[in-house]
Write an enzyme that holds these catalytic residues in place. Structure first.
Site, mmCIF file in Angstrom:
data_model
loop_
_atom_site.group_PDB
_atom_site.id
_atom_site.type_symbol
_atom_site.label_atom_id
_atom_site.label_comp_id
_atom_site.label_asym_id
_atom_site.label_seq_id
_atom_site.Cartn_x
_atom_site.Cartn_y
_atom_site.Cartn_z
ATOM 1 N N GLU A 279 56.423 40.232 58.078
ATOM 2 C CA GLU A 279 57.741 41.325 57.892
ATOM 3 C C GLU A 279 58.300 41.861 59.268
ATOM 4 O O GLU A 279 56.977 41.690 60.398
ATOM 5 C CB GLU A 279 57.482 42.157 56.694
ATOM 6 C CG GLU A 279 57.749 43.330 56.621
ATOM 7 C CD GLU A 279 57.145 44.523 55.805
ATOM 8 O OE1 GLU A 279 58.258 45.577 55.043
ATOM 9 O OE2 GLU A 279 56.501 44.493 55.027
ATOM 10 N N LYS B 24 64.695 45.063 51.457
ATOM 11 C CA LYS B 24 63.179 45.187 50.811
ATOM 12 C C LYS B 24 63.356 46.372 49.139
ATOM 13 O O LYS B 24 64.456 47.551 49.772
ATOM 14 C CB LYS B 24 62.431 46.073 51.931
ATOM 15 C CG LYS B 24 60.651 46.019 51.228
ATOM 16 C CD LYS B 24 60.286 46.508 52.339
ATOM 17 C CE LYS B 24 58.127 46.568 51.967
ATOM 18 N NZ LYS B 24 57.576 46.888 52.918
ATOM 19 N N CYS C 116 56.400 42.786 51.204
ATOM 20 C CA CYS C 116 55.586 43.052 51.577
ATOM 21 C C CYS C 116 54.938 43.898 50.031
ATOM 22 O O CYS C 116 54.579 43.158 49.221
ATOM 23 C CB CYS C 116 55.570 43.998 52.606
ATOM 24 S SG CYS C 116 54.116 44.578 53.017
ATOM 25 N N SER D 112 20.830 7.492 18.588
ATOM 26 C CA SER D 112 21.002 6.610 19.016
ATOM 27 C C SER D 112 20.134 5.710 20.010
ATOM 28 O O SER D 112 19.587 5.297 20.744
ATOM 29 C CB SER D 112 22.539 5.701 19.398
ATOM 30 O OG SER D 112 23.237 5.912 20.104
ATOM 31 N N GLY D 113 20.138 6.636 21.022
ATOM 32 C CA GLY D 113 19.482 6.920 22.384
ATOM 33 C C GLY D 113 20.362 6.713 23.821
ATOM 34 O O GLY D 113 20.273 6.347 24.706
ATOM 35 N N ASN E 34 23.910 14.087 1.418
ATOM 36 C CA ASN E 34 23.465 14.815 -0.336
ATOM 37 C C ASN E 34 21.787 14.695 -0.425
ATOM 38 O O ASN E 34 22.106 16.233 -1.069
ATOM 39 C CB ASN E 34 24.065 13.135 -1.127
ATOM 40 C CG ASN E 34 25.629 13.286 -0.722
ATOM 41 O OD1 ASN E 34 26.393 12.548 -1.018
ATOM 42 N ND2 ASN E 34 26.149 14.498 -0.515
ATOM 43 N N SER F 261 51.497 8.942 13.943
ATOM 44 C CA SER F 261 51.187 7.369 14.484
ATOM 45 C C SER F 261 51.347 6.122 14.796
ATOM 46 O O SER F 261 50.176 5.006 14.608
ATOM 47 C CB SER F 261 49.734 7.288 12.864
ATOM 48 O OG SER F 261 49.049 8.481 12.525
#
Length: 708
Positions: A73, A142, A198, A390-391, A493, A686
């Site tokens: 400024e 300004k 500013c 599953s690991g 279930n 889709s």
């Protein structure tokens, strides 16, 4: 001459030839723009000296291919001239300095935003002035003059609201004048600049906010702003907040060394912010000139604005004011040669690079997952969870969430009914790790060998593998996946429990899951919006924070080092090899790279050529962006490999896998990177074609795709 009609697209293009097609390696081709914030040394009330200092930094910025350079400024006169502003000698010297800058700018390839006092209609205005290639594009007075504490600006200046004319003469040119100016580049999509001065940025409703609603993406604040304790932090917070709220870049330049210290001091703070992120900041209290540059992402801003519907609603509410803004068109000095990107592009957009932020992210994701699953259990009245282990990575993270859910509900971990279900290709390593993990977490552990039931189904289907013929096709694989899931649902279930899904976001994006009664389905999926790269760090976080003790930490570390595999095709004659023999990433691509592609396609909708450009920037250096606590090898991908795997990703994501995502079970969304739930972030047909994406990739990314 410039058109002064309100709401019109106004301005004349500077003379010059059209910008040719930019090279692939140029940041400007891909929607970035390099900008600069300059803090020169000044002398109080010495415009000639200050003009030379301004031009020196402007030339440096132009040499660095910055298309915009912002100065403080009143930088030509100095901010601290006080009552000297009303002296004719200073006014004459400032006008001469402005003329010198306009003349010199003919040979400087950057737009200059400079601060200077301007006399008009018998008043003095504190202005931001845009100058480019010998043309004064416009002057913005300004709007808000501080007149409190150490500030007395109303003593010298008039506010923008007092302007009676829409043009002013500067350096012999009739230029647009007012606080209603927007500067739009005709040769760089998404670049529209607004200037404020500013205090304008400190008021409750800044002019830049309305400018952003009107389309401004590059918000500029020419500031003086003396320094006091704590003010630098406040400025930084203010500028980053403005950039986030307005979905814009915000450039801030504060007065520095050389301003009068009669009653104040100056730190020369320089900031470049973008959408809530601080891209660059200069050195404060420097006794030398500073030039701070950053590459802002215009396409990111455009992507966020187009998706944030409330932003458009806000535009509607203020349309009468916005329609009164004047638009000045000009042509930016976009370099025709390649300009390399200097912006940091994270290799792992879903995973923070900073360790502290990463740990915080992992904790947050973990709590979201546990909250989602515990709420679902309460809602159903069930007290048991059924899960296949599953690991591998995904089932490990899901089991961790299940165990912590029981802790949260005050139920025993034995209410988690965990089953490992070895098939034709289960390795000894993952089989062992699955049992070790279930034991270490204290859940109810059991094993169901699915090979007899899978063999029977293959026999029912007249499949040669039932008689030992090695025909390892999709039927062979999915019979095993289906048998596992069928057993889990029937077990749920039997025990009045819920099946916990284990599949992650990366697999859903690539369609790497078995549809229907397979790993695609569950009663509740905890990992469905967590990408594979983040899954790794979630497990590592559990180890580092000792969530389950030393024994669990050892097996979790082993799982992190295991090859990612569906383990559906035997590696050897009997399928009992020590490690998995089938690699998921050999088929669908490296998850670290495909997660990168997913993030930028899902989060921002970028065109494939831009994703490829970003990927090469992030992944070309093997020593950058990798954390050694998880991975020993540092990977790198050249453009040919990126193009190959991106094409594979696009085919799978856009064209072949959406039908699976359209029927997903419930799952909690964990991050702003998006989810693929048809009820949440992602709704897509889709039966879409990927031709447009693949064609754009083929046309705009050089070279032939090559599989690694």
């Amino acid at each position: 001459m410039l058109d002064t009609r309100r709401g019109a697209s106004v301005g004349r293009l500077p003379k010059g030839v059209p910008v040719p097609a930019l090279p692939f390696d140029s940041l400007y081709r891909h929607g970035f723009a390099r900008v600069a914030v300059a803090v020169p040394r000044v002398r109080v009330a010495d415009p000639a000296f200050n003009a030379e200092a301004t031009l020196e930094l402007a030339r440096r910025a132009a040499d660095d291919h910055a298309v915009l350079t912002v100065f403080p400024e009143l930088g030509l006169s100095s901010y601290t001239a006080d009552d000297l502003f009303h002296q004719d000698a200073l006014d004459d010297a400032t006008a001469a300095a402005l003329s010198a800058i306009v003349a010199a700018s003919v040979d400087i390839d950057t737009v200059l935003a400079v601060g200077a006092p301007v006399r008009a209609q018998g008043r003095l205005f504190n202005c931001a002035i845009a100058i480019y290639h010998g043309t004064v594009l416009g002057a913005v007075p300004k709007s808000y003059l501080p007149n409190y504490r150490e500030f007395y600006e109303k003593r010298q200046f008039a506010a923008a609201r007092e302007v009676l004319t829409d043009h002013v003469t500067i350096a012999g040119q009739r230029a647009p004048f007012g606080s209603d100016l927007l500067f739009t580049a005709t040769n760089l999509d998404g670049f529209t600049m607004h200037m404020e001065v500013c205090e304008d940025g400190w008021v409750p409703l800044p002019p830049s906010g309305f400018a952003a609603l009107a389309g401004a993406t590059v918000l500029v604040n020419l500031s003086a702003s003396n320094i006091v304790i704590g003010k630098a932090d406040y400025r930084r917070a203010l500028c980053t907040a403005h950039s986030a709220r307005y979905l814009a870049a915000y450039l801030y330049s504060a007065a520095g060394h050389g301003e009068s210290t009669t009653d104040m001091a100056w730190d020369g703070q320089a900031l470049v912010c973008e959408n809530g992120d601080l891209l660059a900041e200069g050195e404060r209290f420097a006794d030398h000139p500073q030039l701070v540059t950053a590459d802002i992402d215009l396409q990111r801003l455009a992507a966020d604005r187009i998706r944030t519907t409330s932003f458009a609603d806000n535009v509607h509410d203020h349309r009468e004011r916005l329609n009164r803004l004047r638009r000045i068109e000009f042509e930016l000095p976009v370099p025709s040669a390649a300009v390399p990107l200097r912006r940091e592009i994270p290799r792992f957009p879903y995973v923070p690079a900073d360790p502290a932020a990463r740990n915080e992210r992992c904790a947050e994701v973990h709590h979201i997952q546990v909250e989602g699953l515990s709420t679902r259990l309460r809602a159903t009245g069930s007290q048991h969870l059924v899960i296949g282990v599953s690991g591998g990575l995904d089932s490990t993270q899901a089991l961790i969430v299940a165990a912590k859910t029981m802790d949260r509900l005050g139920l025993p971990r034995t209410n988690v009914l965990a089953y490992t279900m070895p098939g034709f290709a289960t390795s000894t390593r993952t089989h062992t790790d699955a049992h070790r993990l279930m034991s270490a977490l204290g859940v109810s552990a059991a094993e169901i060998d699915i090979r007899p039931s899978a063999t029977q189904m293959l026999r029912d289907l007249n499949h040669p593998a039932a008689d030992g013929v090695p025909q390892y096709d999709i039927t062979y694989e999915n019979v095993q996946a289906g048998e596992r899931t069928s057993h889990l649902f029937r077990l749920a279930n039997q025990h009045r429990g819920l099946v916990v899904g284990t599949g992650d976001l990366s697999e859903l994006a690539l369609g790497w899951c078995t549809f229907g009664v397979g790993d695609h389905m569950a009663h509740y999926s905890v990992n469905a919006s967590v990408p594979k790269t983040l899954i790794k760090y979630l497990i590592a976080w559990a180890v580092d924070t000792e969530q389950f003790g030393a024994e669990a930490g050892e097996v979790l570390s082993s799982i992190l080092r295991t090859e990612i595999s569906p383990e559906l095709i035997p590696a050897g004659a009997d399928g009992t090899d020590a490690a998995p023999g089938q690699s998921s990433e050999a088929t669908v691509g490296p998850y670290e790279l495909q997660d990168f592609h997913l993030y930028y396609l899902l989060r921002f909708g970028y065109r494939p050529s831009r994703i490829a450009y970003l990927a090469r920037h992030a992944w070309s250096d093997p020593d950058r962006g990798r954390w050694p606590d998880l991975v020993e090898q540092h990977n790198a991908y050249d453009l040919a490999a990126i193009k190959y795997w991106l094409a594979e990703f696009l085919r799978r994501f856009v064209q072949t896998s959406q039908f699976k995502r359209s029927t997903l079970p419930n799952a909690p969304k964990v991050g702003s990177g998006g989810s693929l739930s048809p009820r949440g972030d992602w709704r897509a047909p889709s039966d879409a074609s990927a031709a447009a994406w693949l064609d754009e990739l083929a046309r705009n990314v050089p070279g032939s795709p090559a599989s690694p």
